[in-house]
Write a protein that holds these residues in place. Sequence first.
Motif: not given
Length: 154
Positions: A71-72, A75, A78-79
């Motif tokens: 998940v990290v 993220l 995506v960022t």
Amino acid sequence: MGALVSLISALASGEAMAALHRARTAAILYGLAAIFAVCGVGFLIGAAYIWLAVRYGPMATSLGFGIGFLVVAGLILVTHKLAAGMRSKRRARRRQADMTAAGVTAALALLPALAKSKGGLGAVVAPALAVVAYAIYRENTKSRPSKPDPENLP
């Protein structure tokens, strides 16, 4: 005069060497601090894993850590994609502004030469009027919404 120039250049190069030495020392110290910080984070993650493995079991803890790290990672990706798109748009706007400035500068530099040429002021005024007329045309034309595609209607 030559001695003064020699003295100034020696002073400048000494300052440059001192600044380079300070920057190199700071880079080494920050690098070492980063290595120790990564080791510390690794041990904290290991301790959290051990604590949670005792509490919930090794399989559940491994699954939880794996999903958490994925998940990290997602993220972060995506960022990065969102930030890269914004940077790309900003670079395109800056490039367009630079090109416009270069064009205006070139036109202003050529203006006196064109005004003195055989064509005279007409060689300058005609293209300028065409640009102004096109700008007025674009401002006054309305973009019409496209008609809906009959295949997409319910």
